[in-house]
Design a protein around this motif. Structure first.
Motif, short mmCIF file in Angstrom:
data_model
loop_
_atom_site.label_atom_id
_atom_site.label_comp_id
_atom_site.label_asym_id
_atom_site.label_seq_id
_atom_site.Cartn_x
_atom_site.Cartn_y
_atom_site.Cartn_z
N THR A 1 39.89 0.40 28.82
CA THR A 1 38.62 0.75 29.47
C THR A 1 38.53 2.21 29.87
O THR A 1 37.64 2.60 30.63
N THR B 1 40.09 -3.67 23.53
CA THR B 1 39.97 -2.26 23.92
C THR B 1 40.47 -2.05 25.34
O THR B 1 40.42 -2.95 26.18
N LEU C 1 34.47 3.08 20.94
CA LEU C 1 33.88 1.78 20.66
C LEU C 1 32.37 1.89 20.45
O LEU C 1 31.82 1.31 19.50
N LEU D 1 34.21 -8.64 23.53
CA LEU D 1 35.33 -7.74 23.86
C LEU D 1 36.45 -8.49 24.58
O LEU D 1 36.19 -9.41 25.35
N THR E 1 28.22 -0.88 26.57
CA THR E 1 28.45 -1.21 25.16
C THR E 1 27.47 -2.24 24.62
O THR E 1 27.28 -2.35 23.41
N THR F 1 30.47 -3.86 29.75
CA THR F 1 29.38 -4.59 29.09
C THR F 1 28.08 -3.80 29.17
O THR F 1 27.31 -3.73 28.20
N ILE G 1 36.87 -7.71 19.86
CA ILE G 1 37.35 -6.33 19.79
C ILE G 1 38.19 -6.06 21.04
O ILE G 1 37.71 -6.19 22.16
N GLN H 1 30.80 0.56 16.82
CA GLN H 1 30.38 -0.83 16.82
C GLN H 1 29.05 -1.07 16.12
O GLN H 1 28.82 -2.15 15.54
N VAL I 1 32.08 -9.40 27.66
CA VAL I 1 33.54 -9.48 27.72
C VAL I 1 33.98 -10.94 27.63
O VAL I 1 33.54 -11.78 28.41
#
Length: 215
Positions: free
Chosen positions: A94, A92, A102, A124, A141, A138, A90, A106, A145
């Motif tokens: 920041t 994205t 997100l 990500l 979410t 991280t 994904i 998700q 990463v």
């Protein structure tokens, strides 16, 4: 791509896919053009699953397949296709709004992946690390990463067909990072990260929120 609908009905998906591919000059890369408008997405629904299975088979034969699946959570998203992926990355930014969006979208994707026991690793790719860095993203979410790409206009080479000089191409930090760093990390990510249902984290676990203002 829309031409695959009729081919799928008649059991000709594999042959039709080959016919629809466009060879990129001076490379070994082929391109399958996407849909022209969102109304075509409904017609493609019966195709996404078989197409995903076929593309997954190509990757087993050492053919790298990259799919731009659009925004997660959007109507008509090709979920039946991406559940067959090895890695779902994904992309994205920041900023707080991007991370909030997100977080909101998700969980449904992760639940779908677990429901069908997809082996796809989910991670990500960040565009820059401002205002929040990879570790912070991280944390809020719950997703690791895979790589960080510079926030650069050189990305328009892919998104808008921007033509740049050979000199600029050689000196582009964005293109250098993409080819020399990001792609190898994507390849390794599938090996080092298991799907949620295999590793067993709670999908609905409470996640922290971003705090403080960054400039």
């Amino acid at each position: 791509m829309i031409n695959l609908v009729d081919a799928n009905r008649h059991g000709r998906l594999k042959a039709a896919l080959t016919e629809q591919l466009i060879q990129i000059p001076e490379s070994s890369v082929s391109l399958l053009p996407g849909l022209v408008h969102s109304a075509q997405a409904d017609a493609m629904r019966p195709v996404w699953g078989p197409l995903g299975v076929h593309l997954a088979g190509l990757s087993v034969d050492d053919t790298n397949v990259i799919v731009d699946a659009g925004r997660i959570g959007q109507r008509g998203a090709p979920v039946e296709l991406i559940v067959n992926a090895t890695t779902i990355a994904i992309v994205t930014r920041t900023e707080r709004t991007a991370i909030a969006a997100l977080r909101a979208s998700q969980n449904a994707l992760r639940q779908r992946l677990s429901a069908v026991q997809s082996r796809a690793s989910l991670g990500l790719i960040l565009i820059g690390e401002s205002p929040y860095n990879a570790e912070e993203v991280t944390k809020v979410t719950g997703l690791d990463v895979i790589a960080v790409l510079p926030d650069s206009d050189d990305a328009k080479v892919f998104s808008d067909g921007l033509s740049i000089s050979k000199w600029r191409r050689r000196r582009s930090i964005y293109l250098h990072t993409l080819h020399r760093s990001a792609w190898p990390k994507i390849t390794k990510f599938a090996v080092s990260h298991q799907a949620d249902w295999m590793s067993g984290p709670a999908l609905n676990a409470a996640l922290p929120t971003l705090t403080g203002e960054r400039r």
